[in-house]
Design a protein around this motif. Structure first.
Motif, short mmCIF file in Angstrom:
data_model
loop_
_atom_site.label_atom_id
_atom_site.label_comp_id
_atom_site.label_asym_id
_atom_site.label_seq_id
_atom_site.Cartn_x
_atom_site.Cartn_y
_atom_site.Cartn_z
N LEU A 80 -0.83 2.36 84.84
CA LEU A 80 -0.06 3.08 83.84
C LEU A 80 -0.11 4.60 84.09
CD1 LEU A 80 1.62 2.74 81.24
CD2 LEU A 80 -0.51 2.80 79.95
N ASP A 81 -1.24 5.06 84.62
CA ASP A 81 -1.40 6.49 84.92
C ASP A 81 -0.45 6.97 86.01
OD1 ASP A 81 -3.38 6.71 83.01
OD2 ASP A 81 -4.99 6.30 84.45
N GLU A 87 10.48 6.50 85.40
CA GLU A 87 10.17 5.51 86.44
C GLU A 87 11.45 4.79 86.88
OE1 GLU A 87 8.25 3.40 89.18
OE2 GLU A 87 7.22 4.87 87.93
N ALA A 88 11.67 4.74 88.19
CA ALA A 88 12.88 4.10 88.73
C ALA A 88 12.82 2.58 88.57
CB ALA A 88 13.05 4.47 90.20
N ASP A 89 11.62 2.03 88.68
CA ASP A 89 11.47 0.57 88.58
C ASP A 89 11.08 0.22 87.14
OD1 ASP A 89 11.02 -2.12 88.91
OD2 ASP A 89 9.23 -1.88 90.17
N ILE A 90 12.08 -0.12 86.34
CA ILE A 90 11.86 -0.45 84.92
C ILE A 90 10.96 -1.67 84.75
CG2 ILE A 90 13.05 -1.11 82.78
CD1 ILE A 90 13.48 1.77 83.64
N SER A 91 10.95 -2.57 85.73
CA SER A 91 10.12 -3.78 85.62
C SER A 91 8.64 -3.43 85.52
CB SER A 91 10.38 -4.73 86.79
OG SER A 91 9.91 -4.16 88.01
#
Length: 129
Positions: A80-81, A87-91
């Motif tokens: 998470l840090d 963030e480009a990768d929403i997953s």
């Protein structure tokens, strides 16, 4: 679906059936009420005590497993840090959310096993605590 999983976690956990305790208690009660005048009741009590000991050992093992799983989840949550709000990768956020849900599930199961260990234990005089 998560609600069902949590409900099931409160009833059973891994290889230990938490409801087994009530079955053993009912068998003990039935044996007491039957008023048998033979050595079979002493033997049955010893068997019930062995079943209870196995159940409690399994609960302790499962509580430890839940603790270990939580430790692994906590390490995974350090990712998470590395995330940013853009963030480009929403997953990645869905994966973090899943980790938090797993944490809740494991903590809930661990609490069930700890409570199982805290109740229904016989003291040295044979009286249930």
């Amino acid at each position: 679906m998560r609600h069902t999983t949590r409900k099931r976690a409160r009833q059973t956990g891994g290889g230990v059936d938490i409801r087994e305790s009530s079955i053993v208690d009912r068998l003990r009660q039935g044996l007491t009420e039957a008023g048998l005048d033979c050595h079979c009741s002493d033997r049955a009590e010893r068997i019930f005590d062995q079943v209870e000991e196995i159940r409690r050992a399994g609960a302790l093992e499962e509580a430890r497993r839940m603790r270990d799983s939580i430790a692994i989840i906590m390490v995974l949550l350090t990712e998470l840090d590395e995330l940013t709000v853009n963030e480009a990768d929403i997953s990645a956020f869905n994966e973090i959310a899943d980790l938090f849900e797993d944490l809740v599930d494991h903590a809930s199961r661990g609490a069930v096993f700890a409570r199982l260990l805290a109740t229904g234990r016989r003291n040295p005089e044979g009286v249930l605590q």
